[in-house]
Every structure is written in C-alpha cells, then in structure tokens.
Scaffold this active site. Structure first.
Site, PDB file in Angstrom:
ATOM      1  N   GLY A  11       0.887  -1.283   0.311  1.00 19.92           N
ATOM      2  CA  GLY A  11       0.178  -0.083  -0.030  1.00 19.92           C
ATOM      3  C   GLY A  11       0.694   1.527  -0.546  1.00 19.92           C
ATOM      4  N   ASN A  13       1.696   3.418  -2.796  1.00 15.05           N
ATOM      5  CA  ASN A  13       1.150   4.027  -3.582  1.00 15.05           C
ATOM      6  C   ASN A  13      -0.491   4.616  -2.899  1.00 15.05           C
ATOM      7  OD1 ASN A  13       1.624   4.715  -6.188  1.00 15.05           O
ATOM      8  ND2 ASN A  13       2.199   2.399  -6.192  1.00 15.05           N
ATOM      9  N   ARG A  62     -16.508 -16.041  -9.003  1.00 13.01           N
ATOM     10  CA  ARG A  62     -15.377 -14.304  -8.846  1.00 13.01           C
ATOM     11  C   ARG A  62     -17.164 -13.181  -9.321  1.00 13.01           C
ATOM     12  NH1 ARG A  62     -10.729 -12.740 -10.432  1.00 13.01           N
ATOM     13  NH2 ARG A  62     -10.462 -14.635 -10.716  1.00 13.01           N
ATOM     14  N   MET A  87      -4.693  -6.999  -7.114  1.00 13.43           N
ATOM     15  CA  MET A  87      -4.270  -7.689  -7.832  1.00 13.43           C
ATOM     16  C   MET A  87      -4.933  -8.930  -8.137  1.00 13.43           C
ATOM     17  SD  MET A  87      -1.027  -6.657  -7.894  1.00 13.43           S
ATOM     18  CE  MET A  87       0.199  -7.777  -8.437  1.00 13.43           C
ATOM     19  N   HIS A 106       0.252   0.736 -13.882  1.00 10.91           N
ATOM     20  CA  HIS A 106       0.941  -0.684 -13.676  1.00 10.91           C
ATOM     21  C   HIS A 106       2.392  -0.962 -14.114  1.00 10.91           C
ATOM     22  CE1 HIS A 106       1.202  -5.092 -15.187  1.00 10.91           C
ATOM     23  NE2 HIS A 106       1.957  -4.881 -16.308  1.00 10.91           N
ATOM     24  N   THR A 138     -10.250  -1.753 -18.175  1.00  8.82           N
ATOM     25  CA  THR A 138     -11.571  -2.417 -19.489  1.00  8.82           C
ATOM     26  C   THR A 138     -11.901  -3.742 -19.215  1.00  8.82           C
ATOM     27  OG1 THR A 138      -9.866  -2.927 -21.190  1.00  8.82           O
ATOM     28  CG2 THR A 138     -11.171  -1.141 -21.660  1.00  8.82           C
TER      29      THR A 138
HETATM   30  C1  GAR Z   1       3.452  -1.052  -7.944  1.00  7.69           C
HETATM   31  O1  GAR Z   1       3.875  -1.031  -8.241  1.00  7.69           O
HETATM   32  C2  GAR Z   1       1.541  -1.187  -8.577  1.00  7.69           C
HETATM   33  O2  GAR Z   1       2.310  -0.538 -10.041  1.00  7.69           O
HETATM   34  C3  GAR Z   1       1.718  -2.995  -9.214  1.00  7.69           C
HETATM   35  O3  GAR Z   1       2.005  -3.317  -7.373  1.00  7.69           O
HETATM   36  C4  GAR Z   1       2.873  -1.981  -6.451  1.00  7.69           C
HETATM   37  C5  GAR Z   1       2.536  -2.182  -5.432  1.00  7.69           C
HETATM   38  O4  GAR Z   1       3.189  -1.686  -4.412  1.00  7.69           O
HETATM   39  N1  GAR Z   1       0.506  -3.178  -9.614  1.00  7.69           N
HETATM   40  C6  GAR Z   1       0.583  -4.186 -10.195  1.00  7.69           C
HETATM   41  O5  GAR Z   1       1.697  -5.258 -10.337  1.00  7.69           O
HETATM   42  C7  GAR Z   1      -0.761  -4.298 -10.910  1.00  7.69           C
HETATM   43  N2  GAR Z   1      -0.869  -5.391 -12.168  1.00  7.69           N
HETATM   44  P1  GAR Z   1       2.192  -0.504  -3.266  1.00  7.69           P
HETATM   45  O6  GAR Z   1       1.014  -1.830  -2.831  1.00  7.69           O
HETATM   46  O7  GAR Z   1       3.883  -0.219  -1.595  1.00  7.69           O
HETATM   47  O8  GAR Z   1       1.505   0.804  -3.925  1.00  7.69           O
END
Ligand code: GAR
Length: 185
Positions: A11, A13, A62, A87, A106, A138
């Site tokens: 988390g 981000n 799902r 994810m 991504h 999408t």
């Molecule tokens: C991030 O780098 C994001 O781009 C990636 O997971 C990480 C999450 O980090 N997302 C994906 O791979 C989605 N396909 P965080 O939990 O530290 O924010």
C-alpha cells in the site's frame, strides 16, 4: 471529488495518494482490499479511512465476489476508482458497470509486460528503459487506454529490487498527479 482506492499489499501507493489529498483537492472516502493482512490497512487506520475487507479466498465464484464489490461501489458512488496494487482481475460485468471511472497503475511500459514479474522481464530482455503506466481499466487485462506513462534508464547495476524501488518512487509522484488531472476533466 471522492475517490475509492483498491489495494492488495504493502500500500505504498495508497499512502502517497492519502498524503496528497489536500494538495490535489480530492478525498479518499473509502478503501477496499481483498487481503485481510494487507499492509495498506495500516495506512487506512492512520488516516481514519473506512476500509472494506472482503477476503477473496472465501469465494470460489468471481461473479459473486465482484457483485459484492459492485454493491459496495454503488453505495458510495465515487467519482473515481483507483486501483493501487490491487492484484485481482475484475470480472467483465464489474468493469463494464464502471468503465471510464476505474484506473490502474502497472509497473511496466505497457503494452510491454502485462501481468506479473514485470521488472524481471525487463531485465531479462536487457531493456534500456523501464517505467510505469497509468491506464483506464477495461475487461482486458492491463490493456485499457493509456493516460500517462513515465520511464527511466535502467543502469547496469540495477536488479529486480532496485527496479521495484525506482518504479514505486516514480508511481508515488505520478499517481496522485494523475488523479488530480482526471478529476479536473
Ligand atoms: C505497484 O508497483 C503497482 O504498480 C503494482 O503493484 C505495486 C503495488 O505497490 N501493480 C500491479 O502490478 C498491478 N498489475 P504498493 O502496494 O506498495 O502500492
């Protein structure tokens, strides 16, 4: 402007999105995670944001799981749904209901390396540059219209861990900026 943030793991981000609320004039009204032990839950507590936790492991259907997500979103009616390290693949019906309102970040320069292990794949391909992409979600995995992409040069000394850190540092800057840009549109 009210946004909802979805996450599955550490988390970082989410943390950056929370930190930038005042600066960019948006409000995280709620968060969602599929992972009851996700690190991001701690940031929700710190910022006193409601966090809805629904463990996907309790569902083998799902559509049923995403139906609960849809009801959760309908109750909140957010302006923007921000996937930040979420994810789980979303079902077509869920994505279609909110198309144009769900964005994802991504860790690759899409269309290169959709899916997992993006940093390792960039290293194995001996790529000169790597980066991150923000795109609309999408029903096809990691392939919606691109909103923003930022890159940096891969150094000879880079490894998977250093690339993860470099990409995340970049993401912590561009994701709040892009949310701010989108809600002004
Ligand atoms: C991030 O780098 C994001 O781009 C990636 O997971 C990480 C999450 O980090 N997302 C994906 O791979 C989605 N396909 P965080 O939990 O530290 O924010």
């Amino acid at each position: 402007m009210r946004i909802v943030v979805f996450f599955s793991g550490t988390g970082t981000n989410l943390k950056s999105i929370l930190e930038h609320q005042k600066k960019y004039n948006y409000e995280v009204c709620s968060c969602f995670t599929n992972n009851p032990i996700a690190g991001g839950i701690g940031f929700c507590n710190e910022y006193k944001i409601d966090c809805k936790i629904i463990d996907h492991k309790n569902f083998n259907d799902r559509e049923k799981y995403d139906g609960l997500i849809n009801s959760y979103l309908e109750n909140l009616n957010p302006d923007l749904i921000v996937l930040a390290g979420y994810m789980r693949i979303m079902s077509k019906s869920l994505v279609d209901n909110w198309e144009g309102q769900i964005i994802n970040i991504h860790p690759s320069l899409l269309p290169k390396y959709p899916g997992l292990h993006t940093h390792q794949r960039a290293l194995e391909a001996k790529d000169k540059v790597h980066g991150s992409t923000i795109h609309f979600v999408t029903s096809e995995l990691d392939s919606g219209p691109i909103i923003r992409q930022e890159s940096f040069e891969i150094e000879p000394s880079d490894n998977e861990e250093s690339l993860i850190n470099k990409v995340k540092n970049l993401e912590h800057k561009i994701y709040p900026e892009t949310i701010s840009f989108l809600i002004k549109q």
